[in-house]
Design a protein around this motif. Structure first.
Motif, PDB file in Angstrom:
ATOM      1  N   LEU A   1      87.043 -44.255  78.976  1.00  0.00           N
ATOM      2  CA  LEU A   1      87.537 -42.900  78.719  1.00  0.00           C
ATOM      3  C   LEU A   1      87.779 -42.659  77.228  1.00  0.00           C
ATOM      4  N   CYS A   2      87.933 -43.718  76.436  1.00  0.00           N
ATOM      5  CA  CYS A   2      88.183 -43.565  74.993  1.00  0.00           C
ATOM      6  C   CYS A   2      86.904 -43.428  74.184  1.00  0.00           C
TER       7      CYS A   2
ATOM      8  N   PRO B   1      83.688 -41.843  72.432  1.00  0.00           N
ATOM      9  CA  PRO B   1      83.312 -40.485  72.002  1.00  0.00           C
ATOM     10  C   PRO B   1      82.255 -39.864  72.915  1.00  0.00           C
ATOM     11  N   SER B   2      81.442 -40.704  73.539  1.00  0.00           N
ATOM     12  CA  SER B   2      80.402 -40.173  74.424  1.00  0.00           C
ATOM     13  C   SER B   2      80.978 -39.519  75.670  1.00  0.00           C
ATOM     14  N   MET B   3      82.249 -39.822  75.983  1.00  0.00           N
ATOM     15  CA  MET B   3      82.895 -39.271  77.184  1.00  0.00           C
ATOM     16  C   MET B   3      83.755 -38.055  76.850  1.00  0.00           C
ATOM     17  N   LYS B   4      83.489 -37.448  75.726  1.00  0.00           N
ATOM     18  CA  LYS B   4      84.319 -36.333  75.257  1.00  0.00           C
ATOM     19  C   LYS B   4      84.360 -35.182  76.254  1.00  0.00           C
ATOM     20  N   ASN B   5      83.273 -34.953  76.972  1.00  0.00           N
ATOM     21  CA  ASN B   5      83.180 -33.778  77.832  1.00  0.00           C
ATOM     22  C   ASN B   5      83.728 -33.982  79.237  1.00  0.00           C
ATOM     23  N   ILE B   6      84.310 -35.138  79.513  1.00  0.00           N
ATOM     24  CA  ILE B   6      84.830 -35.369  80.854  1.00  0.00           C
ATOM     25  C   ILE B   6      86.018 -34.441  81.117  1.00  0.00           C
ATOM     26  N   ASN B   7      86.111 -33.974  82.329  1.00  0.00           N
ATOM     27  CA  ASN B   7      87.234 -33.125  82.722  1.00  0.00           C
ATOM     28  C   ASN B   7      88.518 -33.950  82.671  1.00  0.00           C
TER      29      ASN B   7
ATOM     30  N   ALA C   1      97.092 -39.827  75.995  1.00  0.00           N
ATOM     31  CA  ALA C   1      96.028 -39.111  75.286  1.00  0.00           C
ATOM     32  C   ALA C   1      95.432 -38.018  76.160  1.00  0.00           C
ATOM     33  N   VAL C   2      95.202 -38.317  77.445  1.00  0.00           N
ATOM     34  CA  VAL C   2      94.646 -37.316  78.361  1.00  0.00           C
ATOM     35  C   VAL C   2      95.640 -36.180  78.584  1.00  0.00           C
ATOM     36  N   ALA C   3      96.937 -36.504  78.638  1.00  0.00           N
ATOM     37  CA  ALA C   3      97.963 -35.476  78.802  1.00  0.00           C
ATOM     38  C   ALA C   3      97.941 -34.482  77.648  1.00  0.00           C
ATOM     39  N   LEU C   4      97.685 -34.971  76.419  1.00  0.00           N
ATOM     40  CA  LEU C   4      97.568 -34.068  75.274  1.00  0.00           C
ATOM     41  C   LEU C   4      96.403 -33.099  75.458  1.00  0.00           C
ATOM     42  N   LYS C   5      95.264 -33.631  75.949  1.00  0.00           N
ATOM     43  CA  LYS C   5      94.107 -32.754  76.187  1.00  0.00           C
ATOM     44  C   LYS C   5      94.421 -31.700  77.243  1.00  0.00           C
ATOM     45  N   MET C   6      95.266 -32.085  78.202  1.00  0.00           N
ATOM     46  CA  MET C   6      95.657 -31.144  79.259  1.00  0.00           C
ATOM     47  C   MET C   6      96.724 -30.173  78.764  1.00  0.00           C
ATOM     48  N   GLY C   7      97.306 -30.428  77.595  1.00  0.00           N
ATOM     49  CA  GLY C   7      98.372 -29.579  77.085  1.00  0.00           C
ATOM     50  C   GLY C   7      99.722 -29.848  77.693  1.00  0.00           C
ATOM     51  N   ASP C   8      99.874 -30.972  78.375  1.00  0.00           N
ATOM     52  CA  ASP C   8     101.132 -31.329  79.033  1.00  0.00           C
ATOM     53  C   ASP C   8     101.929 -32.249  78.097  1.00  0.00           C
ATOM     54  N   LEU C   9     102.753 -31.623  77.208  1.00  0.00           N
ATOM     55  CA  LEU C   9     103.500 -32.409  76.228  1.00  0.00           C
ATOM     56  C   LEU C   9     104.622 -33.214  76.873  1.00  0.00           C
ATOM     57  N   ASP C  10     105.188 -32.719  77.952  1.00  0.00           N
ATOM     58  CA  ASP C  10     106.252 -33.456  78.633  1.00  0.00           C
ATOM     59  C   ASP C  10     105.721 -34.776  79.195  1.00  0.00           C
ATOM     60  N   MET C  11     104.548 -34.711  79.847  1.00  0.00           N
ATOM     61  CA  MET C  11     103.943 -35.936  80.374  1.00  0.00           C
ATOM     62  C   MET C  11     103.611 -36.895  79.234  1.00  0.00           C
ATOM     63  N   HIS C  12     103.127 -36.344  78.125  1.00  0.00           N
ATOM     64  CA  HIS C  12     102.790 -37.181  76.971  1.00  0.00           C
ATOM     65  C   HIS C  12     104.032 -37.920  76.458  1.00  0.00           C
ATOM     66  N   ARG C  13     105.150 -37.170  76.296  1.00  0.00           N
ATOM     67  CA  ARG C  13     106.361 -37.798  75.768  1.00  0.00           C
ATOM     68  C   ARG C  13     106.902 -38.863  76.725  1.00  0.00           C
ATOM     69  N   ASN C  14     106.837 -38.581  78.020  1.00  0.00           N
ATOM     70  CA  ASN C  14     107.329 -39.552  79.007  1.00  0.00           C
ATOM     71  C   ASN C  14     106.519 -40.843  78.970  1.00  0.00           C
ATOM     72  N   GLU C  15     105.202 -40.712  78.808  1.00  0.00           N
ATOM     73  CA  GLU C  15     104.354 -41.911  78.739  1.00  0.00           C
ATOM     74  C   GLU C  15     104.646 -42.707  77.466  1.00  0.00           C
ATOM     75  N   MET C  16     104.803 -42.031  76.337  1.00  0.00           N
ATOM     76  CA  MET C  16     105.050 -42.724  75.072  1.00  0.00           C
ATOM     77  C   MET C  16     106.426 -43.380  75.049  1.00  0.00           C
TER      78      MET C  16
ATOM     79  N   PRO D   1      91.207 -49.411  69.738  1.00  0.00           N
ATOM     80  CA  PRO D   1      91.341 -48.622  68.503  1.00  0.00           C
ATOM     81  C   PRO D   1      90.851 -47.184  68.656  1.00  0.00           C
ATOM     82  N   ARG D   2      89.928 -46.948  69.606  1.00  0.00           N
ATOM     83  CA  ARG D   2      89.365 -45.601  69.728  1.00  0.00           C
ATOM     84  C   ARG D   2      90.368 -44.579  70.251  1.00  0.00           C
ATOM     85  N   LEU D   3      91.546 -45.044  70.675  1.00  0.00           N
ATOM     86  CA  LEU D   3      92.609 -44.094  70.995  1.00  0.00           C
ATOM     87  C   LEU D   3      93.053 -43.328  69.753  1.00  0.00           C
ATOM     88  N   LEU D   4      92.849 -43.935  68.571  1.00  0.00           N
ATOM     89  CA  LEU D   4      93.250 -43.319  67.301  1.00  0.00           C
ATOM     90  C   LEU D   4      92.061 -42.926  66.439  1.00  0.00           C
ATOM     91  N   ILE D   5      91.059 -43.799  66.383  1.00  0.00           N
ATOM     92  CA  ILE D   5      89.965 -43.640  65.416  1.00  0.00           C
ATOM     93  C   ILE D   5      88.632 -43.691  66.146  1.00  0.00           C
TER      94      ILE D   5
END
Length: 925
Positions: free
Chosen positions: A567-568, A570-576, A603-618, A634-638
């Protein structure tokens, strides 16, 4: 094992109009065929529309026994016999029907082959291969004494012959046992070889010694009662393959220089042929088992052609496979592959041809001599023992007195490599549903056929090159398809073959069969291996949403641990994002919970716009664990796209919310060799939207973190240069950092040994100036701390101090610090007395110690006295400094020395207290 296919490598055939029955023939370069009969040689054209048309004819001195053509020099060599004498004659200007001088040799071997400094010699049952080398061996002189050697060999042979004759008289047959010696061991063969120079006396010898490469001896099979001719070697041949430059994608050759890549040696017994590779290493590549007794064979880079009495046989060879590995260091890696040299050879065709007697090959032609033999009847039958006896090595044949049978000389055209390749591909389709290994074997043969043709690309027309390159890529695609369906040790070959095919990942996935059997979808290891590596290699290809979903589903079934990594990519950028999150949650419920899954969900939560889920995971893991997760992926960042570094959406979010975690994570990547120094710098510049000439504060934070971490692969002086340059630039421009620094100067001094404690006198110097900007003072303190540190190379920074003016107290402090580190104390004292007299005594107390202590009375004392005489607004500062200086000097010097350093025109009352103290200090101590 030799596999048999029924393919069609041979095309049309034409009859050569010879006037006499051919006895010997050979090819002459690209445009000629030589045919010898008795004492006559005819030349025929073999190119273009003049195929089989006579070119010229000339007579020889004797009956031609052998013919050979040399492309270098364009001359024909003939071994001729006349009056029981053997001659070796070279026809240099045969095209104008003239002859040249000849030279006589006594030739004992049955066949000799010479090629680019290699010599192969063959007798009835022995083969010896030598490499001729220039220059004396081990600094020794080379002796040439062929007569002595020949006599010694002859005496040895006579002794053996007498011994064998004595034994055979007692009804014994003596046969030496088979023997194979490779490399240096072949020197143990017992054969004596001496080089003889036959050039002019003043001519430089090209070769002066030799190296043994191969010796092989065969023995007759006593169990089969056959004629003596059945146990003799034939068809000795050396075949070179040259490297003529690499091919570009459009078929152009980068270099025209010829360089020997590989050399192959072939020789054959009547029922078995042997092919050796003899350049960097000597090894047996292939063994050819003939279905019937062979008469002659010729080796080409693509095929081995063998004739029997009634058949023309075509076998595949592995020369191109061996040469490819010599040519390309990336062969047999994840980048490139080639069928193995050890792969079983196969017979492509066994073509009926009545009365075959001899064969020759050049370019895309095969020349065949046929003659229908009259019936031969043995005069008497011999016992098996007598058939093998050395006393009677031949059988008398009774030939009926009938008219001599007819003969023909044919030129058989071989079809183009591309045409034969297409036939092999069509043939391979019959194996697809039956047995994958059989399909792979035939596809590998087709691949090697095209590869061999491309290796001699200089002989091809531009259209042929393009067609062959396209066939080469297509064959790689077919092989990739086969290996993708394998679940064996060879399944990894899917990756290099698909790479060489030029197919995109989407095109490869489109070739797959996605049908589900019995409700279960099975994905073989080869396909998984290819997709996994392709997604890791940062390909500039984005899969569609549909294909991306299929890939995730594939890995969830076959290798669920790889789903977060997949999932990290770049070729999978278009996945739902919803599809990705559903598979990540399935991993959680299946018990596969890890820090990597957590970060991927964030990272997926950010793409979904769910900041609460993102903060809970972090928040579910400590910062140290989060750093470990980023190191795992590393591809989670770069990420990289089209060769450029691209920060992820998660990295952009962390820049604003958790910059310390981001810096620590990139530092962890560098420490674990997941990112290079220059890549990390580029990442922060792109992340902060800065150009190459602008340095963001986050990058400065990263450099400071590198110093604190003391990474072993970081060049300290380069890092010092980066930091000091940035500090100086911002101080000179009074430019504040674009973000709040993560560490203060005090933090760095406490955490890093490279940042030293700032000297006390510097604080006094700086306090004389009112700096209101805190960030400005932080940059200044960090720069001063680095200069005060133990590791900094002061001399390297001096040229870069020019922008930092001494007119400011900040600039002055840096310049004085650098001069002090360079031990320019007197100059520093002058500067401080002029600019900041209150800092002089603290400076002297800190710097003028040990061997520099004399500067108290040699420099500071007289300078203060001089400035006091001049008066001025700083008079009181100088006066107080003078009093402290006198107190120090009075302690350090004896009375007499103290008096000598005092000014002669000074006021006695002022100096008297210090003189009294100096005179009494002995009694006090």
């Amino acid at each position: 094992m030799v596999q048999l296919y029924n393919l069609h490598p041979f095309g049309s055939q034409q009859v050569v109009p010879c006037k006499l029955e051919p006895e010997r023939f050979c090819g002459g370069g690209r445009d000629a065929l030589f045919v010898a009969a008795g004492c006559k040689v005819e030349a025929f054209a073999v190119a273009g529309q003049e195929l089989c048309q006579p070119r010229c004819a000339f007579s020889t001195l004797g009956r031609v026994l052998r013919l050979a053509y040399s492309e270098a020099g364009d001359y024909l060599v003939a071994i001729e016999e006349k009056n029981k004498a053997t001659f070796l004659r070279a026809y240099v200007n045969w095209r104008s029907k003239r002859t040249e001088n000849s030279r006589v040799y006594n030739i004992t071997p049955v066949e000799i082959s010479f090629c680019v400094g290699y010599v192969a010699v063959m007798s009835d049952l022995e083969v010896l291969i030598l490499k001729l080398e220039p220059g004396p061996k081990n600094g020794e002189r080379v002796h040439h004494n062929p007569r002595k050697t020949n006599n010694r060999m002859r005496r040895t042979e006579e002794g053996i012959s007498n011994e064998i004759s004595q034994l055979e008289s007692d009804d014994f047959v003596i046969c030496q046992k088979p023997l194979e010696l490779l490399g240096e061991k072949s020197e143990q063969s017992g054969l004596s070889v001496t080089l003889e120079s036959t050039g002019l006396a003043d001519e430089k010898r090209k070769y002066s010694h030799f190296q043994h490469l191969l010796y092989r001896r065969f023995a007759p099979d006593i169990s089969s009662y056959v004629l003596s001719d059945d146990i003799k070697l034939h068809s000795l041949q050396l075949l070179p393959i040259y490297q003529t430059g690499s091919l570009t994608s459009d078929g152009k050759i980068l270099s025209q220089e010829k360089e020997l890549l590989s050399l192959f040696c072939f020789f054959s017994l009547p029922h078995v042929g042997y092919l050796y590779m003899v350049v960097k290493s000597v090894e047996l590549m292939s063994v050819y088992q003939y279905p019937e007794k062979s008469q002659q064979a010729v080796l080409t880079p693509q095929f081995l052609h063998v004739i029997t009495s009634n058949n023309l046989q075509c076998f595949t060879v592995r020369c191109s496979a061996a040469a490819a590995r010599e040519e390309d260091p990336y062969m047999d890696t994840t980048l490139k592959a080639c069928p193995p040299v050890s792969m079983d050879v196969c017979a492509l065709r066994i073509q009926l041809f009545i009365g075959l007697k001899a064969i020759c090959h050049f370019k895309n032609h095969i020349i065949l001599l046929t003659k229908a033999d009259p019936e031969a009847i043995p005069e008497r039958r011999q016992s098996p023992k007598r058939l093998l006896s050395r006393k009677d090595t031949s059988v008398k044949i009774k030939i009926p007195p009938v008219a001599e049978a007819g003969w023909n000389l044919y030129i058989v055209n071989t079809i183009s490599p591309v045409q034969l390749y297409k036939e092999m591909i069509d043939y391979s389709n019959t194996y697809k549903t039956v047995k994958t290994q059989s399909c792979i074997h035939l596809l590998s043969e087709a691949h090697l056929l095209v590869r061999a043709a491309l290796m001699d690309a200089s002989q091809l027309e531009p259209g042929e090159k393009a067609e062959l390159l396209e066939a080469f890529k297509e064959s790689c695609g077919h092989l990739g398809d086969c290996y993708s369906r394998l679940d064996s040790q060879h399944s990894h070959l899917t990756l290099p073959y698909y790479k060489m095919s030029g197919l995109s990942m989407a095109e490869v996935l489109a070739r797959m069969d996605w049908t589900v059997e019995d409700g279960l979808q099975k994905y073989e290891r080869g396909l998984i291996f290819y997709i996994n590596h392709s997604l890791y290699e940062n390909l500039d290809e984005e899969l569609s949403e549909e294909l991306a979903a299929k890939v995730v589903q594939m890995f969830y079934v076959a290798e669920p641990k790889q789903v977060p990594h997949i999932l990290c990519s770049p070729s999978m950028k278009n996945i739902n994002p919803l599809t990705a999150m559903s598979y990540l949650r399935k991993l959680d419920t299946s018990g596969f919970s890890s820090i990597l899954v957590t970060l991927t969900k964030a990272a997926v939560a950010l793409k979904m716009g769910d900041l609460d889920m993102h903060r809970n995971e972090m928040k579910s893991h400590s910062e140290m664990k989060l750093v470990c997760g980023f190191i795992l992926e590393p591809r989670l960042l770069i990420q990289q796209r089209k060769g450029q570094i691209v920060p992820t959406e998660l990295a952009l979010h962390l820049k604003e919310t958790q910059p310390g975690l981001l810096v620590a994570s990139v530092l962890g990547l560098q420490k674990n060799n997941k990112i290079g120094i220059e890549e990390a710098d580029s990442f922060f510049k792109v992340l902060c939207a800065k150009d190459e000439d602008t340095t963001p504060q986050l990058l400065v934070d990263f450099w400071e973190a590198q110093l604190v971490a003391c990474l072993p692969d970081v060049v300290l002086q380069e890092l010092f240069f980066k930091l000091t340059s940035q500090y100086i630039w911002r101080l000179s421009k009074r430019q504040p950092p674009d973000t709040t620094p993560l560490r203060t100067s005090e933090d760095l001094i406490n955490a890093c040994s490279h940042y030293g404690l700032i000297y006390p006198w510097v604080h006094i110097l700086i306090s004389s100036d009112s700096l209101v900007d805190k960030n400005y003072t932080e940059d200044l303190s960090k720069l001063q701390s680095l200069i005060c540190g133990p590791s900094f190379d002061i001399a390297s920074i001096i040229p870069f101090l020019e922008p930092l003016s001494e007119d400011t107290i900040a600039g002055l402090s840096v310049h004085v610090l650098c001069r002090t580190r360079l031990k320019e104390y007197e100059q520093c004292i002058d500067i401080l007395l002029e600019r900041c007299p209150e800092a002089v005594i603290p400076y002297a107390n800190h710097e003028l110690k040990e061997e520099n202590r004399t500067l108290w009375w040699k420099k500071l004392l007289p300078e203060l006295c001089r400035r006091i005489k001049c008066g001025g607004e700083k008079y009181q500062l100088y006066l107080s400094s003078l009093k402290e200086t006198l107190s120090i000097v009075a302690v350090e010097l004896e009375l007499k020395d103290f008096m000598n350093v005092l000014p002669e025109d000074g006021t006695a009352a002022f100096f008297l207290p210090y003189l009294l103290y100096c005179s009494r200090k002995k009694s006090l101590t």
